[in-house]
Design a protein around this motif. Structure first.
Motif, PDB file in Angstrom:
ATOM      1  N   PHE A   1       0.824  -1.204   0.000  1.00 15.71           N
ATOM      2  CA  PHE A   1       0.000   0.000   0.000  1.00 15.71           C
ATOM      3  C   PHE A   1       0.865   1.264   0.000  1.00 15.71           C
ATOM      4  O   PHE A   1       0.482   2.277  -0.583  1.00 15.71           O
TER       5      PHE A   1
ATOM      6  N   PRO B   1      -7.315  -1.113  -4.995  1.00 16.27           N
ATOM      7  CA  PRO B   1      -6.897  -2.254  -4.159  1.00 16.27           C
ATOM      8  C   PRO B   1      -7.337  -2.127  -2.705  1.00 16.27           C
ATOM      9  O   PRO B   1      -7.645  -3.129  -2.058  1.00 16.27           O
ATOM     10  N   LEU B   2      -7.379  -0.875  -2.183  1.00 11.44           N
ATOM     11  CA  LEU B   2      -7.846  -0.694  -0.805  1.00 11.44           C
ATOM     12  C   LEU B   2      -9.306  -1.108  -0.688  1.00 11.44           C
ATOM     13  O   LEU B   2      -9.695  -1.761   0.290  1.00 11.44           O
TER      14      LEU B   2
ATOM     15  N   MET C   1     -10.879  -3.286  -2.549  1.00 12.37           N
ATOM     16  CA  MET C   1     -10.924  -4.754  -2.620  1.00 12.37           C
ATOM     17  C   MET C   1     -10.521  -5.365  -1.283  1.00 12.37           C
ATOM     18  O   MET C   1     -11.154  -6.310  -0.791  1.00 12.37           O
ATOM     19  N   PHE C   2      -9.475  -4.819  -0.674  1.00 15.42           N
ATOM     20  CA  PHE C   2      -9.006  -5.323   0.621  1.00 15.42           C
ATOM     21  C   PHE C   2     -10.105  -5.242   1.674  1.00 15.42           C
ATOM     22  O   PHE C   2     -10.379  -6.222   2.385  1.00 15.42           O
TER      23      PHE C   2
ATOM     24  N   ALA D   1      -7.622 -11.099   2.085  1.00 15.50           N
ATOM     25  CA  ALA D   1      -7.862  -9.722   1.639  1.00 15.50           C
ATOM     26  C   ALA D   1      -6.602  -9.133   1.011  1.00 15.50           C
ATOM     27  O   ALA D   1      -6.680  -8.415   0.001  1.00 15.50           O
ATOM     28  N   SER D   2      -5.448  -9.452   1.581  1.00 13.35           N
ATOM     29  CA  SER D   2      -4.185  -8.938   1.050  1.00 13.35           C
ATOM     30  C   SER D   2      -3.885  -9.512  -0.325  1.00 13.35           C
ATOM     31  O   SER D   2      -3.457  -8.787  -1.234  1.00 13.35           O
TER      32      SER D   2
ATOM     33  N   CYS E   1      -6.059 -10.725  -2.488  1.00 18.39           N
ATOM     34  CA  CYS E   1      -7.037 -10.179  -3.442  1.00 18.39           C
ATOM     35  C   CYS E   1      -6.703  -8.734  -3.802  1.00 18.39           C
ATOM     36  O   CYS E   1      -6.845  -8.323  -4.955  1.00 18.39           O
ATOM     37  N   ALA E   2      -6.240  -7.967  -2.816  1.00 16.76           N
ATOM     38  CA  ALA E   2      -5.863  -6.576  -3.074  1.00 16.76           C
ATOM     39  C   ALA E   2      -4.666  -6.502  -4.008  1.00 16.76           C
ATOM     40  O   ALA E   2      -4.617  -5.644  -4.904  1.00 16.76           O
ATOM     41  N   SER E   3      -3.697  -7.395  -3.821  1.00 16.66           N
ATOM     42  CA  SER E   3      -2.515  -7.383  -4.684  1.00 16.66           C
ATOM     43  C   SER E   3      -2.879  -7.767  -6.115  1.00 16.66           C
ATOM     44  O   SER E   3      -2.350  -7.188  -7.074  1.00 16.66           O
TER      45      SER E   3
ATOM     46  N   SER F   1      -4.730  -4.793  -7.620  1.00 17.50           N
ATOM     47  CA  SER F   1      -3.774  -3.741  -7.947  1.00 17.50           C
ATOM     48  C   SER F   1      -3.028  -4.049  -9.229  1.00 17.50           C
ATOM     49  O   SER F   1      -2.884  -3.189 -10.114  1.00 17.50           O
TER      50      SER F   1
END
Length: 207
Positions: free
Chosen positions: A111, A131-132, A134-135, A148-149, A151-153, A156
């Protein structure tokens, strides 16, 4: 891109990334080595789980800011170098020279990388907000920081790739850096993926 500048920026990023704020905050303010508790991970999630919400938030903030600082300084030299400085910072966070190469899982530093892309590269907050979002959605639904991490990556990486390619921008290295970041986070969470599959992964409780 000047090769000497690139090497210096990568070194700067790695050294700043290697500062283990979870260890520093734990020992200085709580007299606790969080490597001996919880998952043993030097990241914000384990700091929050072991030391409490305030400690967790402090570690996350510091880990984000160290990437922003690294990329901000590198951007004064060369914008291209700053991207690789950010990647090096995330690698340093995972494998810190100051903590026997056993660090965090690059979530907060990812992030920090995205915030830096917003500030110093694209000047577009969506690179951090997508991405935030999504997290937070995945965390709210499943209560797994690891899931969550990941999926966020992925979000992104896909978003950066789509935006850069659709805008016909030249810096394809940004896309490459985002893919490296995604694979780094997935790799660092490989044990969490197995725990999720076995229904033994810890759910967040301190947020």
């Amino acid at each position: 891109m000047n090769f000497l500048y690139l090497i210096l920026c990568i070194l700067l990023g790695y050294l700043l990334g290697s500062i283990p704020f979870a260890l520093v905050i734990g020992k200085v303010f709580y007299k606790t080595d969080i490597r001996q508790y919880g998952s043993g991970n030097l990241g914000g999630t384990n700091a929050g789980r072991v030391l409490g919400r305030n400690a967790g938030i402090s570690v996350i903030a510091c880990d984000i800011l160290k990437v922003v600082l690294a990329m901000g300084l590198a951007s004064l030299i060369d914008g291209s170098c700053s991207i690789w400085c950010g990647v090096a910072c995330c690698i340093g966070h995972c494998y810190p020279i100051f903590a026997h190469f056993k660090g965090g899982k690059a979530v907060s530093t990812m992030f920090g990388f995205l915030v830096s892309l917003w500030f110093f590269t694209f000047h577009d907050i969506s690179y951090a907000l997508v991405p935030l979002g999504m997290f937070l959605i995945i965390l709210f639904i499943f209560k797994y920081v690891s899931l969550a991490s990941i999926c966020a990556s992925i979000a992104s990486c896909m978003y950066i790739s789509a935006r850069v390619l659709s805008l016909a921008l030249n810096p394809i290295f940004i896309v490459l850096a985002s893919w490296i970041m995604m694979f780094l986070i997935i790799y660092r969470h490989r044990s969490n993926i197995q725990k999720i599959m076995n229904a033994t992964e810890n759910k967040i409780s301190w947020l």
